[in-house]
Design a protein around this motif. Structure first.
Motif, PDB file in Angstrom:
ATOM      1  N   PHE A 153       0.875  -1.127  -0.033  1.00 12.45           N
ATOM      2  CA  PHE A 153      -0.064   0.072  -0.031  1.00 12.45           C
ATOM      3  C   PHE A 153       0.828   1.260  -0.061  1.00 12.45           C
ATOM      4  CE2 PHE A 153      -1.899   3.291   2.609  1.00 12.45           C
ATOM      5  CZ  PHE A 153      -3.126   3.772   1.684  1.00 12.45           C
ATOM      6  N   LEU A 154       1.657   1.331   0.927  1.00 14.16           N
ATOM      7  CA  LEU A 154       2.630   2.596   0.908  1.00 14.16           C
ATOM      8  C   LEU A 154       3.603   2.676  -0.476  1.00 14.16           C
ATOM      9  CD1 LEU A 154       3.961   2.242   4.688  1.00 14.16           C
ATOM     10  CD2 LEU A 154       2.115   3.709   3.777  1.00 14.16           C
ATOM     11  N   VAL A 155       3.995   1.441  -0.930  1.00  9.37           N
ATOM     12  CA  VAL A 155       4.824   1.566  -2.176  1.00  9.37           C
ATOM     13  C   VAL A 155       3.734   2.343  -3.213  1.00  9.37           C
ATOM     14  CG1 VAL A 155       5.895   0.363  -3.993  1.00  9.37           C
ATOM     15  CG2 VAL A 155       6.337   0.097  -1.757  1.00  9.37           C
ATOM     16  N   CYS A 156       2.709   1.955  -3.086  1.00  6.14           N
ATOM     17  CA  CYS A 156       1.607   2.267  -4.274  1.00  6.14           C
ATOM     18  C   CYS A 156       1.077   3.820  -3.874  1.00  6.14           C
ATOM     19  CB  CYS A 156       0.554   1.334  -4.713  1.00  6.14           C
ATOM     20  SG  CYS A 156       1.132  -0.529  -5.105  1.00  6.14           S
ATOM     21  N   LEU A 157       1.051   3.913  -2.737  1.00  5.73           N
ATOM     22  CA  LEU A 157       0.633   5.274  -2.622  1.00  5.73           C
ATOM     23  C   LEU A 157       1.466   6.258  -2.806  1.00  5.73           C
ATOM     24  CD1 LEU A 157      -1.542   7.122  -0.965  1.00  5.73           C
ATOM     25  CD2 LEU A 157      -0.129   6.793   1.062  1.00  5.73           C
ATOM     26  N   THR A 158       2.933   6.069  -2.375  1.00  6.63           N
ATOM     27  CA  THR A 158       3.982   7.121  -2.663  1.00  6.63           C
ATOM     28  C   THR A 158       4.092   7.126  -4.235  1.00  6.63           C
ATOM     29  OG1 THR A 158       5.010   6.326  -0.732  1.00  6.63           O
ATOM     30  CG2 THR A 158       6.373   7.580  -2.421  1.00  6.63           C
ATOM     31  N   ALA A 159       4.129   5.935  -5.146  1.00  5.56           N
ATOM     32  CA  ALA A 159       4.557   5.941  -6.401  1.00  5.56           C
ATOM     33  C   ALA A 159       3.497   6.581  -7.054  1.00  5.56           C
ATOM     34  CB  ALA A 159       4.662   4.493  -6.835  1.00  5.56           C
ATOM     35  N   SER A 160       2.095   6.451  -6.855  1.00  3.09           N
ATOM     36  CA  SER A 160       0.718   6.885  -7.469  1.00  3.09           C
ATOM     37  C   SER A 160       0.635   8.360  -7.406  1.00  3.09           C
ATOM     38  CB  SER A 160      -0.303   6.330  -6.883  1.00  3.09           C
ATOM     39  OG  SER A 160      -0.161   4.905  -7.533  1.00  3.09           O
ATOM     40  N   THR A 161       1.198   8.928  -6.024  1.00  6.48           N
ATOM     41  CA  THR A 161       1.235  10.344  -6.012  1.00  6.48           C
ATOM     42  C   THR A 161       2.015  11.015  -6.751  1.00  6.48           C
ATOM     43  OG1 THR A 161       0.716  10.048  -3.356  1.00  6.48           O
ATOM     44  CG2 THR A 161       1.757  12.075  -4.103  1.00  6.48           C
ATOM     45  N   LEU A 162       3.278  10.555  -6.829  1.00  7.26           N
ATOM     46  CA  LEU A 162       4.607  11.040  -7.540  1.00  7.26           C
ATOM     47  C   LEU A 162       4.064  10.965  -9.182  1.00  7.26           C
ATOM     48  CD1 LEU A 162       7.859   9.878  -5.737  1.00  7.26           C
ATOM     49  CD2 LEU A 162       6.668  12.104  -5.687  1.00  7.26           C
ATOM     50  N   GLY A 163       3.630   9.895  -9.333  1.00 11.46           N
ATOM     51  CA  GLY A 163       3.097   9.582 -10.821  1.00 11.46           C
ATOM     52  C   GLY A 163       1.938  10.501 -11.275  1.00 11.46           C
ATOM     53  N   ALA A 164       1.158  10.639 -10.259  1.00  7.49           N
ATOM     54  CA  ALA A 164       0.120  11.753 -10.777  1.00  7.49           C
ATOM     55  C   ALA A 164       0.631  13.147 -11.075  1.00  7.49           C
ATOM     56  CB  ALA A 164      -1.011  11.629  -9.489  1.00  7.49           C
ATOM     57  N   ILE A 203       6.525   1.479  -9.083  1.00  3.41           N
ATOM     58  CA  ILE A 203       6.020   0.385  -8.304  1.00  3.41           C
ATOM     59  C   ILE A 203       6.977  -0.802  -8.984  1.00  3.41           C
ATOM     60  CG2 ILE A 203       4.227  -1.138  -8.082  1.00  3.41           C
ATOM     61  CD1 ILE A 203       2.209   1.452  -8.362  1.00  3.41           C
ATOM     62  N   LYS A 204       6.992  -0.998 -10.110  1.00  6.87           N
ATOM     63  CA  LYS A 204       7.593  -2.222 -10.812  1.00  6.87           C
ATOM     64  C   LYS A 204       8.855  -2.364 -10.346  1.00  6.87           C
ATOM     65  CE  LYS A 204       8.559  -5.455 -13.917  1.00  6.87           C
ATOM     66  NZ  LYS A 204       8.174  -6.777 -13.595  1.00  6.87           N
ATOM     67  N   PRO A 205       9.901  -1.427 -10.518  1.00  6.51           N
ATOM     68  CA  PRO A 205      11.250  -1.662 -10.167  1.00  6.51           C
ATOM     69  C   PRO A 205      11.404  -1.612  -8.774  1.00  6.51           C
ATOM     70  CG  PRO A 205      10.993   0.742 -10.739  1.00  6.51           C
ATOM     71  CD  PRO A 205       9.702   0.042 -11.264  1.00  6.51           C
ATOM     72  N   VAL A 206      10.355  -0.848  -7.907  1.00  5.68           N
ATOM     73  CA  VAL A 206      10.729  -0.975  -6.269  1.00  5.68           C
ATOM     74  C   VAL A 206      10.338  -2.410  -5.794  1.00  5.68           C
ATOM     75  CG1 VAL A 206       9.664  -0.294  -4.104  1.00  5.68           C
ATOM     76  CG2 VAL A 206      10.472   1.392  -6.126  1.00  5.68           C
ATOM     77  N   LEU A 207       9.305  -2.808  -6.351  1.00  5.20           N
ATOM     78  CA  LEU A 207       8.718  -4.301  -5.851  1.00  5.20           C
ATOM     79  C   LEU A 207       9.795  -5.340  -6.407  1.00  5.20           C
ATOM     80  CD1 LEU A 207       4.865  -4.298  -6.172  1.00  5.20           C
ATOM     81  CD2 LEU A 207       6.270  -3.768  -4.314  1.00  5.20           C
ATOM     82  N   ASP A 208      10.267  -5.221  -7.615  1.00  4.67           N
ATOM     83  CA  ASP A 208      11.170  -6.375  -8.128  1.00  4.67           C
ATOM     84  C   ASP A 208      12.507  -6.142  -7.080  1.00  4.67           C
ATOM     85  OD1 ASP A 208       9.716  -7.061 -10.206  1.00  4.67           O
ATOM     86  OD2 ASP A 208      10.549  -5.826 -11.697  1.00  4.67           O
ATOM     87  N   MET A 264      -2.866  -2.287  -2.994  1.00  3.33           N
ATOM     88  CA  MET A 264      -2.287  -1.845  -3.948  1.00  3.33           C
ATOM     89  C   MET A 264      -3.078  -0.695  -4.882  1.00  3.33           C
ATOM     90  SD  MET A 264       0.278  -4.655  -5.426  1.00  3.33           S
ATOM     91  CE  MET A 264       1.135  -3.407  -6.743  1.00  3.33           C
ATOM     92  N   ALA A 265      -4.511  -1.228  -5.120  1.00  3.19           N
ATOM     93  CA  ALA A 265      -5.203  -0.444  -5.805  1.00  3.19           C
ATOM     94  C   ALA A 265      -5.800   0.865  -4.817  1.00  3.19           C
ATOM     95  CB  ALA A 265      -6.477  -1.276  -6.222  1.00  3.19           C
ATOM     96  N   CYS A 266      -5.905   0.544  -3.681  1.00  6.25           N
ATOM     97  CA  CYS A 266      -6.181   1.544  -2.862  1.00  6.25           C
ATOM     98  C   CYS A 266      -5.192   2.711  -2.836  1.00  6.25           C
ATOM     99  CB  CYS A 266      -6.581   1.033  -1.298  1.00  6.25           C
ATOM    100  SG  CYS A 266      -8.119   0.296  -1.361  1.00  6.25           S
ATOM    101  N   GLY A 267      -4.042   2.299  -2.649  1.00  2.81           N
ATOM    102  CA  GLY A 267      -2.829   3.209  -2.736  1.00  2.81           C
ATOM    103  C   GLY A 267      -2.861   4.053  -4.195  1.00  2.81           C
ATOM    104  N   GLY A 268      -3.135   3.252  -5.176  1.00  2.00           N
ATOM    105  CA  GLY A 268      -3.197   3.917  -6.283  1.00  2.00           C
ATOM    106  C   GLY A 268      -4.249   5.131  -6.274  1.00  2.00           C
ATOM    107  N   VAL A 269      -5.641   4.985  -5.843  1.00  4.36           N
ATOM    108  CA  VAL A 269      -6.619   5.734  -5.831  1.00  4.36           C
ATOM    109  C   VAL A 269      -6.147   7.000  -4.577  1.00  4.36           C
ATOM    110  CG1 VAL A 269      -9.023   6.391  -5.067  1.00  4.36           C
ATOM    111  CG2 VAL A 269      -8.309   4.258  -6.204  1.00  4.36           C
ATOM    112  N   GLY A 270      -5.696   6.612  -3.551  1.00  2.00           N
ATOM    113  CA  GLY A 270      -5.021   7.762  -2.748  1.00  2.00           C
ATOM    114  C   GLY A 270      -4.079   8.527  -3.385  1.00  2.00           C
ATOM    115  N   GLY A 271      -2.935   7.840  -4.021  1.00  2.00           N
ATOM    116  CA  GLY A 271      -1.879   8.531  -4.611  1.00  2.00           C
ATOM    117  C   GLY A 271      -2.555   9.718  -5.540  1.00  2.00           C
ATOM    118  N   ALA A 272      -3.451   9.214  -6.409  1.00  2.00           N
ATOM    119  CA  ALA A 272      -4.144  10.097  -7.381  1.00  2.00           C
ATOM    120  C   ALA A 272      -4.793  11.195  -6.642  1.00  2.00           C
ATOM    121  CB  ALA A 272      -5.409   9.434  -8.125  1.00  2.00           C
ATOM    122  N   ILE A 273      -5.554  11.076  -5.464  1.00  2.00           N
ATOM    123  CA  ILE A 273      -5.824  12.329  -4.759  1.00  2.00           C
ATOM    124  C   ILE A 273      -5.082  13.206  -4.144  1.00  2.00           C
ATOM    125  CG2 ILE A 273      -7.343  12.919  -2.648  1.00  2.00           C
ATOM    126  CD1 ILE A 273      -8.860  10.184  -3.276  1.00  2.00           C
TER     127      ILE A 273
END
Length: 261
Positions: A6-17, A27-32, A213-222
């Motif tokens: 969740f934290l990885v996706c939240l951070t990545a999606s915030t910056l990505g947005a 997300i991809k390289p960090v989780l790898d 992960m999806a919740c992190g994505g939505v939170g990051g978008a906001i």
């Protein structure tokens, strides 16, 4: 582990947005690098997260004053959808030929490292380089085709490649490129996920992982939409450069991890 995802996706999606990356390229390289999930599972879950983030981001930023160039981005998105089909086929081909998740992950890491280096060099020098403004819908579809193939194969959603293309071929500034990149990413991910479902190539995954992960994505978008309001194009571009450096370093580490360790 779900809290970490969740934290990885939240951070990545915030910056990505903010930067138009979509989040998948982080997300991809960090989780790898963390190594908590197989490469194909990371690619699929990352794609689902990026889709959730892109839809949420476009809804949140629909009235933020930054223009969504639908006539330009829609042909690109159509091409990205077609390219996504080819990218999914290529992903399965490489996996079947190599027979190992580690080899696939290593190939993806090498490609991502080289692409990020190329985009970083271009972004740093783009003001001194010529750009153009493609007006042909067919040309835009073909460009989108290449974007979709690369992004789906790498499991990144589009990210920095989209930004570089929108800078060079369509003369957009950083904030316009970010918004239009996310629009293209949305269609690319719909294609990628739909193809995986239709061809029964969805990798094994934990539903709880996907939900967090999806919740992190939505939170990051906001969060990203709120922060983006305070940034102009110059600051957005600076953030883009910093992210490219970080992601390139992580991807280079993954190359070593997959092939040498």
């Amino acid at each position: 582990m779900v809290v970490l995802l969740f934290l990885v996706c939240l951070t990545a999606s915030t910056l990505g947005a903010i930067a138009g990356f979509g989040g998948g390229v982080i997300i991809k390289p960090v989780l790898d690098a963390i190594g908590v999930l197989p490469a194909t599972t990371v690619s699929f879950l990352s794609g689902c997260t990026v889709l959730a983030m892109s839809v949420s981001s476009l809804i949140r930023t629909r009235n933020n004053g930054v223009r969504l160039q639908v006539k330009t981005s829609t042909p690109l998105a159509i091409g990205a959808v077609l390219g996504g089909l080819a990218g999914k086929w290529l992903l399965q081909l490489v996996l079947s030929l190599s027979g190992q998740e580690e080899v696939l992950g290593g190939i993806q890491a090498v490609c991502l490292t080289l692409i990020n280096i190329g985009v970083f060099v271009y972004v740093c020098n783009k003001d001194r380089l010529p750009s153009t403004h493609v007006k042909s819908p067919l040309a835009a579809v073909l460009i989108g085709l290449a974007l979709g193939l690369i992004s789906t194969f790498l499991g990144i959603g589009g990210g920095p490649i989209n930004i570089a293309v929108l800078f060079f071929f369509f003369s957009m500034d950083a904030k316009e490129a970010a918004k239009n990149s996310i629009y293209i990413i949305m269609f690319s991910q719909i294609s990628s996920i739909g193809t995986a479902l239709a061809t029964h190539t969805v990798p094994a995954f934990n539903w709880l992982d996907l939900i967090f992960m999806a919740c992190g994505g939505v939170g990051g978008a906001i969060l990203g939409a709120a922060i983006s309001k305070r940034l102009d194009s110059a600051r957005t571009e600076k953030l883009l450069r910093v992210l490219l450096i970080i992601v390139t370093c992580i991807s280079a580490y993954n190359v070593v991890q997959f092939f040498l360790l």
